[in-house]
Design a protein around this motif. Structure first.
Motif, PDB file in Angstrom:
ATOM      1  N   THR A 101      -2.534   7.033  -6.081  1.00 52.13           N
ATOM      2  CA  THR A 101      -3.747   7.733  -5.658  1.00 52.13           C
ATOM      3  C   THR A 101      -4.395   8.455  -6.838  1.00 52.13           C
ATOM      4  O   THR A 101      -5.573   8.779  -6.806  1.00 52.13           O
ATOM      5  CB  THR A 101      -3.452   8.769  -4.555  1.00 52.13           C
ATOM      6  OG1 THR A 101      -2.520   9.743  -5.066  1.00 52.13           O
ATOM      7  CG2 THR A 101      -2.852   8.095  -3.335  1.00 52.13           C
ATOM      8  N   LYS A 102      -3.581   8.721  -7.887  1.00 52.24           N
ATOM      9  CA  LYS A 102      -4.058   9.521  -9.015  1.00 52.24           C
ATOM     10  C   LYS A 102      -3.966   8.796 -10.358  1.00 52.24           C
ATOM     11  O   LYS A 102      -4.609   9.190 -11.323  1.00 52.24           O
ATOM     12  CB  LYS A 102      -3.250  10.822  -9.114  1.00 52.24           C
ATOM     13  CG  LYS A 102      -3.342  11.723  -7.892  1.00 52.24           C
ATOM     14  CD  LYS A 102      -4.712  12.339  -7.751  1.00 52.24           C
ATOM     15  CE  LYS A 102      -4.753  13.319  -6.575  1.00 52.24           C
ATOM     16  NZ  LYS A 102      -6.101  13.888  -6.378  1.00 52.24           N
ATOM     17  N   GLU A 109      -6.929   5.975   2.229  1.00 56.53           N
ATOM     18  CA  GLU A 109      -7.020   6.346   3.648  1.00 56.53           C
ATOM     19  C   GLU A 109      -6.062   5.509   4.497  1.00 56.53           C
ATOM     20  O   GLU A 109      -5.357   6.041   5.368  1.00 56.53           O
ATOM     21  CB  GLU A 109      -8.452   6.160   4.140  1.00 56.53           C
ATOM     22  CG  GLU A 109      -8.671   6.647   5.567  1.00 56.53           C
ATOM     23  CD  GLU A 109     -10.121   6.541   6.011  1.00 56.53           C
ATOM     24  OE1 GLU A 109     -10.374   6.707   7.217  1.00 56.53           O
ATOM     25  OE2 GLU A 109     -11.001   6.293   5.150  1.00 56.53           O
ATOM     26  N   VAL A 110      -6.009   4.216   4.235  1.00 55.55           N
ATOM     27  CA  VAL A 110      -5.100   3.343   4.974  1.00 55.55           C
ATOM     28  C   VAL A 110      -3.652   3.706   4.661  1.00 55.55           C
ATOM     29  O   VAL A 110      -2.808   3.815   5.562  1.00 55.55           O
ATOM     30  CB  VAL A 110      -5.358   1.861   4.627  1.00 55.55           C
ATOM     31  CG1 VAL A 110      -4.313   0.966   5.294  1.00 55.55           C
ATOM     32  CG2 VAL A 110      -6.759   1.440   5.075  1.00 55.55           C
ATOM     33  N   ALA A 111      -3.342   3.911   3.376  1.00 53.21           N
ATOM     34  CA  ALA A 111      -1.972   4.233   2.962  1.00 53.21           C
ATOM     35  C   ALA A 111      -1.496   5.549   3.565  1.00 53.21           C
ATOM     36  O   ALA A 111      -0.333   5.658   3.980  1.00 53.21           O
ATOM     37  CB  ALA A 111      -1.895   4.287   1.442  1.00 53.21           C
ATOM     38  N   GLU A 112      -2.358   6.536   3.624  1.00 52.80           N
ATOM     39  CA  GLU A 112      -1.984   7.835   4.191  1.00 52.80           C
ATOM     40  C   GLU A 112      -1.550   7.694   5.647  1.00 52.80           C
ATOM     41  O   GLU A 112      -0.552   8.297   6.074  1.00 52.80           O
ATOM     42  CB  GLU A 112      -3.160   8.816   4.087  1.00 52.80           C
ATOM     43  CG  GLU A 112      -3.412   9.332   2.684  1.00 52.80           C
ATOM     44  CD  GLU A 112      -4.711  10.107   2.566  1.00 52.80           C
ATOM     45  OE1 GLU A 112      -4.932  10.709   1.507  1.00 52.80           O
ATOM     46  OE2 GLU A 112      -5.515  10.100   3.527  1.00 52.80           O
ATOM     47  N   LYS A 113      -2.274   6.894   6.395  1.00 56.98           N
ATOM     48  CA  LYS A 113      -1.936   6.692   7.808  1.00 56.98           C
ATOM     49  C   LYS A 113      -0.605   5.957   7.943  1.00 56.98           C
ATOM     50  O   LYS A 113       0.228   6.301   8.796  1.00 56.98           O
ATOM     51  CB  LYS A 113      -3.048   5.910   8.509  1.00 56.98           C
ATOM     52  CG  LYS A 113      -4.347   6.705   8.660  1.00 56.98           C
ATOM     53  CD  LYS A 113      -5.440   5.862   9.315  1.00 56.98           C
ATOM     54  CE  LYS A 113      -6.732   6.676   9.448  1.00 56.98           C
ATOM     55  NZ  LYS A 113      -7.826   5.853  10.029  1.00 56.98           N
ATOM     56  N   LEU A 170      -9.183  -2.500  -1.277  1.00 55.17           N
ATOM     57  CA  LEU A 170      -8.159  -1.483  -1.040  1.00 55.17           C
ATOM     58  C   LEU A 170      -7.533  -0.975  -2.336  1.00 55.17           C
ATOM     59  O   LEU A 170      -6.876   0.076  -2.343  1.00 55.17           O
ATOM     60  CB  LEU A 170      -7.057  -2.050  -0.136  1.00 55.17           C
ATOM     61  CG  LEU A 170      -7.501  -2.474   1.260  1.00 55.17           C
ATOM     62  CD1 LEU A 170      -6.372  -3.209   1.985  1.00 55.17           C
ATOM     63  CD2 LEU A 170      -7.945  -1.265   2.075  1.00 55.17           C
ATOM     64  N   ALA A 171      -7.720  -1.706  -3.415  1.00 57.76           N
ATOM     65  CA  ALA A 171      -7.127  -1.330  -4.694  1.00 57.76           C
ATOM     66  C   ALA A 171      -8.034  -1.752  -5.833  1.00 57.76           C
ATOM     67  O   ALA A 171      -8.912  -2.606  -5.678  1.00 57.76           O
ATOM     68  CB  ALA A 171      -5.744  -1.979  -4.853  1.00 57.76           C
ATOM     69  N   ALA A 172      -7.813  -1.109  -6.977  1.00 58.39           N
ATOM     70  CA  ALA A 172      -8.533  -1.471  -8.200  1.00 58.39           C
ATOM     71  C   ALA A 172      -7.508  -1.789  -9.271  1.00 58.39           C
ATOM     72  O   ALA A 172      -6.500  -1.085  -9.403  1.00 58.39           O
ATOM     73  CB  ALA A 172      -9.423  -0.314  -8.645  1.00 58.39           C
ATOM     74  N   HIS A 173      -7.748  -2.859 -10.021  1.00 56.36           N
ATOM     75  CA  HIS A 173      -6.777  -3.284 -11.042  1.00 56.36           C
ATOM     76  C   HIS A 173      -7.440  -3.321 -12.408  1.00 56.36           C
ATOM     77  O   HIS A 173      -8.519  -3.889 -12.577  1.00 56.36           O
ATOM     78  CB  HIS A 173      -6.225  -4.677 -10.716  1.00 56.36           C
ATOM     79  CG  HIS A 173      -5.200  -5.152 -11.694  1.00 56.36           C
ATOM     80  ND1 HIS A 173      -5.459  -6.130 -12.621  1.00 56.36           N
ATOM     81  CD2 HIS A 173      -3.917  -4.756 -11.901  1.00 56.36           C
ATOM     82  CE1 HIS A 173      -4.380  -6.343 -13.349  1.00 56.36           C
ATOM     83  NE2 HIS A 173      -3.439  -5.525 -12.935  1.00 56.36           N
ATOM     84  N   THR A 174      -6.778  -2.689 -13.373  1.00 56.71           N
ATOM     85  CA  THR A 174      -7.240  -2.710 -14.755  1.00 56.71           C
ATOM     86  C   THR A 174      -6.214  -3.475 -15.586  1.00 56.71           C
ATOM     87  O   THR A 174      -5.052  -3.069 -15.634  1.00 56.71           O
ATOM     88  CB  THR A 174      -7.376  -1.278 -15.318  1.00 56.71           C
ATOM     89  OG1 THR A 174      -8.258  -0.525 -14.484  1.00 56.71           O
ATOM     90  CG2 THR A 174      -7.916  -1.315 -16.745  1.00 56.71           C
ATOM     91  N   LEU A 229       0.829  -1.207   0.000  1.00 49.87           N
ATOM     92  CA  LEU A 229       0.000   0.000   0.000  1.00 49.87           C
ATOM     93  C   LEU A 229       0.867   1.261   0.000  1.00 49.87           C
ATOM     94  O   LEU A 229       0.589   2.228  -0.718  1.00 49.87           O
ATOM     95  CB  LEU A 229      -0.928   0.005   1.219  1.00 49.87           C
ATOM     96  CG  LEU A 229      -2.062  -1.020   1.201  1.00 49.87           C
ATOM     97  CD1 LEU A 229      -2.792  -1.024   2.538  1.00 49.87           C
ATOM     98  CD2 LEU A 229      -3.047  -0.721   0.066  1.00 49.87           C
ATOM     99  N   LYS A 230       1.941   1.231   0.775  1.00 48.48           N
ATOM    100  CA  LYS A 230       2.827   2.402   0.854  1.00 48.48           C
ATOM    101  C   LYS A 230       3.540   2.658  -0.473  1.00 48.48           C
ATOM    102  O   LYS A 230       3.645   3.808  -0.904  1.00 48.48           O
ATOM    103  CB  LYS A 230       3.851   2.220   1.982  1.00 48.48           C
ATOM    104  CG  LYS A 230       3.280   2.430   3.375  1.00 48.48           C
ATOM    105  CD  LYS A 230       4.344   2.387   4.454  1.00 48.48           C
ATOM    106  CE  LYS A 230       4.973   1.027   4.591  1.00 48.48           C
ATOM    107  NZ  LYS A 230       5.900   0.927   5.732  1.00 48.48           N
TER     108      LYS A 230
END
Length: 215
Positions: free
Chosen positions: A18-19, A67-71, A50-54, A9-10
């Motif tokens: 995130t973008k 939100e989890v990654a930011e913390k 927690l994630a989306a994969h294309t 996540l980090k």
């Protein structure tokens, strides 16, 4: 959540997930893991929302994942800042120590640490430190490998990777250095740059150039 899952996540956060979409190859290179391991973990993150994969595009974090990654990033980078600024650690030494500390510190301790450090906005390798409320300025996601010959840029941040930071320490490339790209050697060869401050010419490896972010 396992430490390994937190690492993913980090790094997706650091790479701009995130973008935009981050490729499995980028994640594998950053974490020094096999492509198969990335695929397995990405599937787990997607299943947990927690994630989306294309397919053929890459992976990005969902709102919950962000939100989890930011913390996690906040905790990790506050400890890195403390170790460098207050205990005189070298930048290349702090990642593993911060990994341990971020998992054992309480929320109260993290709040006290933030106050003690006067609420820093960036960590020693240039990454943003989100506030307790999750506020921060967006990081640069343009990396050195993308810069064309003849262009001049400023080194903005480095991916938090021990091997990379040790390598850059040996090169004496630092945040804030203004560099001109002189040459991209073929077949994933190094990128040659000139540091404007002293005219020194540096040869930066192809892989490393993907984890040096510039502006």
């Amino acid at each position: 959540m396992t430490p390994k899952k937190e690492d993913y996540l980090k790094i997706i956060f650091e790479l701009g997930g995130t973008k935009k979409k981050v490729s499995n190859k980028q994640i594998a290179m950053s974490l020094n893991v096999a492509a198969g391991s990335v695929t397995e973990m990405v599937n787990k993150l997607v299943k947990e929302g927690l994630a989306a994969h294309t397919p053929y595009a890459g992976i990005s974090l969902t709102d919950e994942g962000i939100e989890v990654a930011e913390k996690l990033v906040r905790r990790h980078r506050l400890w890195e800042t403390f170790l460098v600024e207050k205990l005189d650690y070298q930048l290349s030494e702090v990642h593993d120590e911060a990994e341990v500390l971020e998992h054992v510190a309480s929320d109260k301790l993290m709040k006290k640490l933030d106050q003690f450090l006067n609420s820093p906005r960036e960590c020693p390798h240039g990454g943003v430190i989100p506030t307790e409320a999750g506020e921060y300025e967006e990081e640069s996601h343009e990396y050195l490998a993308e810069i064309k010959v003849g262009e001049t840029v400023e080194v903005d941040r480095f991916i938090d990777n021990h091997e990379l930071l040790t390598y850059l320490d040996d090169l004496e490339l630092k945040l804030g250095d203004k560099i001109e790209v002189l040459e991209h050697l073929p077949f994933e060869g190094p990128i040659k740059v000139k540091r404007l401050a002293d005219g020194a010419e540096l040869s930066i490896g192809y892989k490393a150039a993907h984890y040096i972010f510039v502006k």
